[in-house]
Structures are given as structure tokens and as C-alpha cells.
Design a protein around this motif. Structure first.
Motif, PDB file in Angstrom:
ATOM      1  N   ALA A  48      17.833  40.959  -2.004  1.00 19.53           N
ATOM      2  CA  ALA A  48      18.809  41.156  -0.928  1.00 19.53           C
ATOM      3  C   ALA A  48      19.093  39.847  -0.200  1.00 19.53           C
ATOM      4  CB  ALA A  48      18.289  42.202   0.048  1.00 19.53           C
ATOM      5  N   ALA A  49      18.042  39.080   0.084  1.00 15.27           N
ATOM      6  CA  ALA A  49      18.224  37.821   0.809  1.00 15.27           C
ATOM      7  C   ALA A  49      19.016  36.812  -0.013  1.00 15.27           C
ATOM      8  CB  ALA A  49      16.861  37.245   1.188  1.00 15.27           C
ATOM      9  N   LEU A  50      18.690  36.700  -1.293  1.00 15.10           N
ATOM     10  CA  LEU A  50      19.400  35.746  -2.138  1.00 15.10           C
ATOM     11  C   LEU A  50      20.844  36.193  -2.372  1.00 15.10           C
ATOM     12  CD1 LEU A  50      16.620  34.811  -4.718  1.00 15.10           C
ATOM     13  CD2 LEU A  50      17.460  33.448  -2.802  1.00 15.10           C
ATOM     14  N   THR A  51      21.074  37.500  -2.440  1.00 18.72           N
ATOM     15  CA  THR A  51      22.444  38.009  -2.586  1.00 18.72           C
ATOM     16  C   THR A  51      23.265  37.677  -1.344  1.00 18.72           C
ATOM     17  OG1 THR A  51      21.740  39.826  -4.016  1.00 18.72           O
ATOM     18  CG2 THR A  51      23.859  40.073  -2.902  1.00 18.72           C
ATOM     19  N   ALA A  52      22.678  37.877  -0.161  1.00 19.02           N
ATOM     20  CA  ALA A  52      23.385  37.543   1.077  1.00 19.02           C
ATOM     21  C   ALA A  52      23.713  36.058   1.145  1.00 19.02           C
ATOM     22  CB  ALA A  52      22.542  37.958   2.280  1.00 19.02           C
ATOM     23  N   LEU A  53      22.780  35.227   0.744  1.00 22.52           N
ATOM     24  CA  LEU A  53      23.032  33.786   0.745  1.00 22.52           C
ATOM     25  C   LEU A  53      24.120  33.429  -0.260  1.00 22.52           C
ATOM     26  CD1 LEU A  53      22.289  31.009   1.792  1.00 22.52           C
ATOM     27  CD2 LEU A  53      20.407  30.933   0.150  1.00 22.52           C
ATOM     28  N   PHE A  54      24.081  34.090  -1.401  1.00 19.17           N
ATOM     29  CA  PHE A  54      25.101  33.871  -2.428  1.00 19.17           C
ATOM     30  C   PHE A  54      26.491  34.211  -1.881  1.00 19.17           C
ATOM     31  CE2 PHE A  54      26.880  34.282  -6.742  1.00 19.17           C
ATOM     32  CZ  PHE A  54      26.174  33.287  -7.406  1.00 19.17           C
ATOM     33  N   MET A  55      26.574  35.337  -1.156  1.00 18.58           N
ATOM     34  CA  MET A  55      27.858  35.746  -0.580  1.00 18.58           C
ATOM     35  C   MET A  55      28.311  34.776   0.508  1.00 18.58           C
ATOM     36  SD  MET A  55      27.195  39.854  -0.336  1.00 18.58           S
ATOM     37  CE  MET A  55      28.705  40.144   0.587  1.00 18.58           C
ATOM     38  N   ALA A  56      27.373  34.269   1.294  1.00 23.29           N
ATOM     39  CA  ALA A  56      27.731  33.312   2.345  1.00 23.29           C
ATOM     40  C   ALA A  56      28.313  32.040   1.755  1.00 23.29           C
ATOM     41  CB  ALA A  56      26.498  32.996   3.189  1.00 23.29           C
ATOM     42  N   ILE A  57      27.734  31.599   0.651  1.00 21.55           N
ATOM     43  CA  ILE A  57      28.274  30.409  -0.011  1.00 21.55           C
ATOM     44  C   ILE A  57      29.681  30.705  -0.523  1.00 21.55           C
ATOM     45  CG2 ILE A  57      27.960  28.791  -1.920  1.00 21.55           C
ATOM     46  CD1 ILE A  57      24.966  29.447  -1.776  1.00 21.55           C
ATOM     47  N   GLY A  58      29.866  31.891  -1.105  1.00 17.77           N
ATOM     48  CA  GLY A  58      31.197  32.264  -1.589  1.00 17.77           C
ATOM     49  C   GLY A  58      32.221  32.263  -0.469  1.00 17.77           C
ATOM     50  N   PHE A  59      31.822  32.740   0.716  1.00 15.28           N
ATOM     51  CA  PHE A  59      32.749  32.750   1.854  1.00 15.28           C
ATOM     52  C   PHE A  59      33.088  31.333   2.295  1.00 15.28           C
ATOM     53  CE2 PHE A  59      33.628  32.737   6.415  1.00 15.28           C
ATOM     54  CZ  PHE A  59      34.685  33.630   6.471  1.00 15.28           C
ATOM     55  N   LEU A  60      32.089  30.470   2.347  1.00 17.53           N
ATOM     56  CA  LEU A  60      32.336  29.089   2.757  1.00 17.53           C
ATOM     57  C   LEU A  60      33.255  28.366   1.784  1.00 17.53           C
ATOM     58  CD1 LEU A  60      28.765  28.036   3.947  1.00 17.53           C
ATOM     59  CD2 LEU A  60      30.784  28.411   5.381  1.00 17.53           C
ATOM     60  N   LEU A  83      30.283  40.259  -6.357  1.00 21.47           N
ATOM     61  CA  LEU A  83      30.326  40.842  -7.698  1.00 21.47           C
ATOM     62  C   LEU A  83      29.440  40.065  -8.664  1.00 21.47           C
ATOM     63  CD1 LEU A  83      34.170  41.608  -7.929  1.00 21.47           C
ATOM     64  CD2 LEU A  83      32.294  43.234  -7.515  1.00 21.47           C
ATOM     65  N   ILE A  84      29.474  38.736  -8.535  1.00 22.44           N
ATOM     66  CA  ILE A  84      28.620  37.914  -9.395  1.00 22.44           C
ATOM     67  C   ILE A  84      27.150  38.185  -9.100  1.00 22.44           C
ATOM     68  CG2 ILE A  84      27.919  35.550  -9.941  1.00 22.44           C
ATOM     69  CD1 ILE A  84      30.815  34.696  -9.441  1.00 22.44           C
ATOM     70  N   ALA A  85      26.816  38.256  -7.786  1.00 23.07           N
ATOM     71  CA  ALA A  85      25.423  38.484  -7.396  1.00 23.07           C
ATOM     72  C   ALA A  85      24.919  39.839  -7.889  1.00 23.07           C
ATOM     73  CB  ALA A  85      25.293  38.388  -5.883  1.00 23.07           C
ATOM     74  N   ILE A 123      12.362  36.027 -10.909  1.00 23.11           N
ATOM     75  CA  ILE A 123      13.686  36.305 -10.341  1.00 23.11           C
ATOM     76  C   ILE A 123      14.044  35.255  -9.300  1.00 23.11           C
ATOM     77  CG2 ILE A 123      14.926  37.899  -8.827  1.00 23.11           C
ATOM     78  CD1 ILE A 123      13.771  40.201 -10.372  1.00 23.11           C
ATOM     79  N   ALA A 124      13.064  34.851  -8.486  1.00 25.17           N
ATOM     80  CA  ALA A 124      13.326  33.812  -7.491  1.00 25.17           C
ATOM     81  C   ALA A 124      13.778  32.525  -8.156  1.00 25.17           C
ATOM     82  CB  ALA A 124      12.071  33.567  -6.654  1.00 25.17           C
ATOM     83  N   ALA A 125      13.110  32.141  -9.224  1.00 24.75           N
ATOM     84  CA  ALA A 125      13.480  30.914  -9.923  1.00 24.75           C
ATOM     85  C   ALA A 125      14.887  31.013 -10.496  1.00 24.75           C
ATOM     86  CB  ALA A 125      12.476  30.638 -11.044  1.00 24.75           C
ATOM     87  N   THR A 126      15.239  32.166 -11.048  1.00 26.54           N
ATOM     88  CA  THR A 126      16.545  32.336 -11.682  1.00 26.54           C
ATOM     89  C   THR A 126      17.685  32.330 -10.666  1.00 26.54           C
ATOM     90  OG1 THR A 126      15.517  33.660 -13.429  1.00 26.54           O
ATOM     91  CG2 THR A 126      17.906  33.828 -13.200  1.00 26.54           C
ATOM     92  N   ALA A 178       9.236  34.397   0.407  1.00 25.39           N
ATOM     93  CA  ALA A 178       9.024  35.562  -0.451  1.00 25.39           C
ATOM     94  C   ALA A 178       7.769  35.421  -1.306  1.00 25.39           C
ATOM     95  CB  ALA A 178      10.242  35.781  -1.346  1.00 25.39           C
ATOM     96  N   ILE A 179       7.420  34.183  -1.628  1.00 27.88           N
ATOM     97  CA  ILE A 179       6.285  33.940  -2.519  1.00 27.88           C
ATOM     98  C   ILE A 179       5.216  33.209  -1.717  1.00 27.88           C
ATOM     99  CG2 ILE A 179       5.542  32.930  -4.692  1.00 27.88           C
ATOM    100  CD1 ILE A 179       8.442  33.046  -5.585  1.00 27.88           C
ATOM    101  N   SER A 180       4.316  33.939  -1.141  1.00 26.33           N
ATOM    102  CA  SER A 180       3.286  33.357  -0.297  1.00 26.33           C
ATOM    103  C   SER A 180       2.371  32.455  -1.112  1.00 26.33           C
ATOM    104  CB  SER A 180       2.465  34.473   0.348  1.00 26.33           C
ATOM    105  OG  SER A 180       1.327  33.949   0.977  1.00 26.33           O
TER     106      SER A 180
END
Length: 326
Positions: free
Chosen positions: A11-23, A35-37, A145-148, A195-197
Motif C-alpha cells: 500500500a505504501a509503495l503504491t501510494a508513492l508510485f501514484m504520487a510520482i505519477g501525479f508529479l 493502474l501500473i502499480a 517485493i520491496a526490492a522489486t 517495512a523491513i526491520s
């Protein structure tokens, strides 16, 4: 807990992905990014392990092409009550290793050529026991998944440099927003770190020591890897720094942005914890490799039929490191 952590990460990476798309492209860019995320999340769950292995240049081996390595993994997996994972070799001289896969039934362990060349077989067993502990604790899905996705975010930001320079009517911010988008790599790295302690490495060290029953094997290996990792570059990891958190020791050179992707605790502290674990288990030898035998059969296989050219079986010592057989 790991499942919840993975969903939160997505969810966090998807939100960041969308923020970049908006910028980069305003509302249209945000919709496209969403859609890509969404597609990436589904793809990453099923295929992120394959992508990571391909990015790191890993080559699958079996009992025929790398019998000693395969035998070590098989005995450790049996001792950990895990299904036999796939086994890979990473073609880099930097000694290192990682595990990947969405669950224990679809897992893989990868050891570098450098690890097999400079480590004793006891040390190799210690390292692989640590990686199997990650599989048993189901850390590998979150890590992979984090790495990808974090790598994809960095790629999207760089993409914006070329195609996001003009403001559009949907709210895109032009070149300034594009420059901001390119700066999100530290944010992606921060999300990975949250996410990865780092504590997961201590847990995997402890569980790995229990799997191989000799924590000092792993302590000795960590000492060697730490000394060599920053002297021998890992080109595959440098090209994909978001994958650094997969490895048992940070494979990056530490230059530039590399430190942002470091999710590993201090190696000296890890060794101290393993020495204490060994003391509690009644093993008091110092974590040195002087008494250990070298790994047989891991010479460079140039010109051979497989990635490793094995010594004649008659010249190889039998595999006798497993205290679980004693």
C-alpha cells in the motif's frame, strides 16, 4: 504479522508510485501510475523472486552440477523441516548470499561464486542456514517485493526526467515536479527500512545457528564476508541497489546513494550475539576458520559442462559437517 507487513508495504509503495505519477503527469499521470502499480502488485507477488534472481545474474544448479552445495542445502533444509528450495549461484566474486520466494514451498537460495571460493564448507553451511531461517520465518516475500517495487519507483522517477518536463492541464508540475519525483529514491529506501526491520537479521542469525547447530560457523562467515564485501564490487547489486536488503551482508560499496538502501545491522553486533548463542549452547571455540576444511569441488568451471567443474569424486572429502547427524 508478516502478511500484514507485506500488505502495508504494498500500500505504501503504491501510494508513492501514484504520487510520482501525479508529479509527472497530473491526474492523468496518477491514474496511469495507479493502474501500473495495481498490475505490478499482482505481478510482484507471483514473480518478484524470478525478477530478483534474473537481476542478480543467478544461475540455477542442481545435484549434478553442484553436488556439494546442493548437499549442504538439502541437509540444512531437512534439519529446518523445510521443503528443498531451488539452489542458485550468483556469478560475482563478492562473497554473499540471499534467499527469495513468496513462501517455503516456492523458495530459492542463492550463493555467490566468491562465497563458495573463499569459505569453508562449515561457513557456507552457516550462511545458508541463515538464509533458510529467512525462508522459514517468511521474511522473503516482504524482502523480495520491496526490492522489486522500490526499484520500479526509482525507474519511474528517472523516466519522468525525460517525459515530464511540461506542465499539463491536469495539474502536472512541470520540470520542478519532475525533479522532486527524481528525489523519491530516498523515500522508497525509507519505506523499505521501515517495512523491513533490522531486527530480522538478528532473528535469522539466531535461527540459522539453531538450524546448523554451530552459531560460530555463521559468525566466522560474517566476519569474512564483511571484510571482503566492501573490497570486491557486486556489479549486479550496484545496478539494482534496492535489492541490497536481500543479502546477508550489505553488498553495496557505500558510495553516493548506496547507504540509503542499507538495512543491515552492525556486523560486529551480530557476531557478538552469535558468540553468546554458541556459549549458551556449550560451544566455546573462537569464531575463526583455522580448523575448518575448505569447500571441495567449487573451482571455477570455465570450459566445463556446468557452472562448477567438480573434482573427481574420489578426491573429494565426504560431507560431514552436520551435527544433526551425530
Amino acid at each position: 504479522m508478516n502478511f500484514f507487513r507485506t500488505m502495508l508495504l504494498l500500500a505504501a509503495l503504491t501510494a508513492l508510485f501514484m504520487a510520482i505519477g501525479f508529479l509527472i503527469g497530473g491526474q492523468t499521470g496518477m491514474l496511469i501510475a495507479f493502474l501500473i502499480a495495481a498490475g505490478m502488485n499482482v505481478f510482484a507477488y507471483w514473480n518478484s523472486d524470478k525478477m530478483v534472481l534474473a537481476q542478480q545474474g543467478a544461475e540455477e544448479v542442481d545435484e549434478r552440477t553442484a553436488p556439494e552445495l546442493y548437499s549442504i542445502v538439502r541437509q540444512l533444509a531437512a534439519n529446518a523441516s523445510l521443503p528443498m528450495p531451488k539452489v542458485y549461484i550468483i556469478h560475482t566474486e563478492q562473497p554473499n548470499a540471499f534467499a527469495t520466494g513468496r513462501n517455503p514451498q516456492n523458495a530459492a537460495v542463492a550463493a555467490s561464486a566468491g562465497l563458495l571460493r573463499i569459505m569453508s564448507k562449515e561457513e557456507v553451511a552457516g550462511v545458508l542456514a541463515h538464509e533458510l531461517a529467512h525462508i522459514k520465518n517468511r521474511d522473503t516475500l516482504t524482502m523480495t517485493i520491496a526490492a522489486t517495487i522500490a526499484g520500479a519507483i526509482s525507474m519511474l522517477a528517472n523516466f519522468g526526467m525525460f517525459f515530464g518536463g511540461n506542465r499539463d492541464n491536469n495539474g502536472g508540475g512541470g520540470i520542478i515536479s519532475t525533479l522532486l519525483a527524481v528525489m523519491v529514491a530516498p523515500l522508497a529506501a525509507g519505506i523499505i527500512q521501515m517495512a523491513i526491520s533490522r531486527s530480522r537479521e538478528y532473528v535469522a542469525d539466531k535461527d540459522g545457528g539453531e538450524i546448523c547447530q554451530r552459531p560460530l560457523w555463521l559468525a566466522s562467515a560474517l566476519q569474512k564476508i564483511e571484510q571482503a564485501a566492501h573490497q570486491i564490487p557486486n556489479e549486479q547489486a550496484e545496478r539494482n541497489p534496492a535489492s541490497a536488503q536481500l543479502y546477508i551482508i550489505n553488498p553495496l560499496s557505500g558510495q553516493g546513494m548506496d547507504n540509503l538502501f542499507s538495512t543491515h545491522p552492525n556486523t560486529a553486533n551480530r557476531i557478538a550475539a552469535l558468540v553468546e548463542q554458541a556459549r549458551q549452547m556449550g560451544h566455546t571455540q573462537e569464531p575463526t576458520a583455522a580448523h575448518m576444511s575448505p569447500v571441495p569441488g567449487f573451482e571455477d568451471g570455465a570450459g566445463g559442462s556446468g557452472p562448477w567443474q567438480q573434482r573427481p569424486r574420489s578426491s573429494r572429502r565426504p560431507f560431514e559437517i552436520g551435527p544433526w547427524n551425530r
